[in-house]
Write a protein that holds these residues in place. Structure first.
Motif, mmCIF file in Angstrom:
data_model
loop_
_atom_site.group_PDB
_atom_site.id
_atom_site.type_symbol
_atom_site.label_atom_id
_atom_site.label_comp_id
_atom_site.label_asym_id
_atom_site.label_seq_id
_atom_site.Cartn_x
_atom_site.Cartn_y
_atom_site.Cartn_z
ATOM 1 N N GLN A 92 0.830 -1.196 0.000
ATOM 2 C CA GLN A 92 0.000 0.000 0.000
ATOM 3 C C GLN A 92 0.869 1.252 0.000
ATOM 4 N N VAL A 93 0.305 2.308 -0.577
ATOM 5 C CA VAL A 93 0.959 3.607 -0.669
ATOM 6 C C VAL A 93 0.021 4.628 -0.044
ATOM 7 N N ALA A 94 0.567 5.506 0.799
ATOM 8 C CA ALA A 94 -0.260 6.542 1.424
ATOM 9 C C ALA A 94 -0.859 7.426 0.333
ATOM 10 N N PRO A 95 -2.174 7.636 0.342
ATOM 11 C CA PRO A 95 -2.845 8.422 -0.709
ATOM 12 C C PRO A 95 -2.727 9.931 -0.464
ATOM 13 N N SER A 96 -1.606 10.514 -0.876
ATOM 14 C CA SER A 96 -1.400 11.950 -0.677
ATOM 15 C C SER A 96 -2.290 12.769 -1.611
ATOM 16 N N GLU A 97 -2.482 14.020 -1.265
ATOM 17 C CA GLU A 97 -3.274 14.928 -2.106
ATOM 18 C C GLU A 97 -2.652 15.067 -3.492
ATOM 19 N N SER A 98 -1.321 15.160 -3.548
ATOM 20 C CA SER A 98 -0.632 15.289 -4.849
ATOM 21 C C SER A 98 -0.864 14.072 -5.727
ATOM 22 N N LEU A 99 -0.787 12.894 -5.146
ATOM 23 C CA LEU A 99 -1.006 11.658 -5.896
ATOM 24 C C LEU A 99 -2.439 11.585 -6.411
ATOM 25 N N MET A 100 -3.382 11.883 -5.547
ATOM 26 C CA MET A 100 -4.782 11.798 -5.946
ATOM 27 C C MET A 100 -5.098 12.808 -7.066
ATOM 28 N N GLN A 101 -4.537 14.002 -6.969
ATOM 29 C CA GLN A 101 -4.760 15.026 -7.991
ATOM 30 C C GLN A 101 -4.129 14.615 -9.326
ATOM 31 N N LEU A 102 -2.931 14.036 -9.266
ATOM 32 C CA LEU A 102 -2.266 13.574 -10.489
ATOM 33 C C LEU A 102 -3.120 12.522 -11.193
ATOM 34 N N GLN A 103 -3.639 11.568 -10.439
ATOM 35 C CA GLN A 103 -4.451 10.522 -11.049
ATOM 36 C C GLN A 103 -5.728 11.108 -11.650
ATOM 37 N N THR A 104 -6.339 12.065 -10.970
ATOM 38 C CA THR A 104 -7.551 12.708 -11.482
ATOM 39 C C THR A 104 -7.246 13.461 -12.777
#
Length: 191
Positions: A92-104
């Motif tokens: 598992q990887v911590a779901p950071s705001e930057s990661l979530m925004q990149l995927q979106t």
């Protein structure tokens, strides 16, 4: 379909962490005959596999690179070993705001600009790196899960690029790094 390749966009850990993940997956193959995950490097999928014209592969990479020209680098934190049912074991990887925004951002671009079908798994983004799946038998699940937890990879790393990957001869291969536009000139990634 003739002239079509299968691609996905993902994040890869640095070489030092990738080597640890590869050793773990090789241990699964040797001890438990679970080897399907060895067909791809350890990765976090940002856009699920899709078909695209191979003749436009360079243009595809250029379009993703252009999309990421304002993306800031960010850190990813590896957390614990998790699983989906009894057919998938993952880091598992911590779901950071930057990661979530990149995927979106990538998901919206693929749907709106590339006219790709948005998969349910694109909308239901799970932050993980798969270690065992497909050939993981339910009867071996608990044993493999315990082994994975005892040998989990720990760490944090700087993400400065995504990658365009392509399936070639039943293995996922790196086609192009998609370097973030706001990367420092001489980054010093951590492992």
């Amino acid at each position: 379909m003739k002239g079509m390749g299968k691609y996905f966009v993902g994040l890869l850990p640095p070489a030092t962490l990738e080597a640890q993940f590869k050793l773990l997956k090789q241990s699964f193959a040797e001890q438990f005959h679970v080897k399907y995950a060895l067909q791809a490097p350890a990765h976090l999928t940002l856009k699920m596999p899709f078909l695209y014209k191979e003749s436009k592969e360079a243009e595809l990479a250029a379009r993703f690179t252009s999309l990421l020209e304002t993306q800031e680098p960010f850190f990813l934190q590896l957390t614990r070993i998790g699983h989906f049912g009894k057919r998938n074991i993952h880091q598992q990887v911590a779901p950071s705001e930057s990661l979530m925004q990149l995927q979106t951002t990538i998901r919206s671009f693929c749907k709106g600009s590339l006219h790709l079908v948005e998969e349910l798994r694109d909308r239901n983004f799970q932050t993980h790196l798969t270690l065992a799946y497909k050939d993981l038998k339910p009867i071996k699940f608990e044993e493999v899960l315990a082994f994975a937890r005892n040998n989990a990879v720990r760490g944090e790393f700087l993400v400065e690029k995504a990658y365009l990957m392509k399936k070639v001869d039943n293995r996922w291969q790196l086609i192009a790094p998609l370097i973030f536009g706001n990367c420092p000139e001489n980054p010093s990634p951590t492992a």
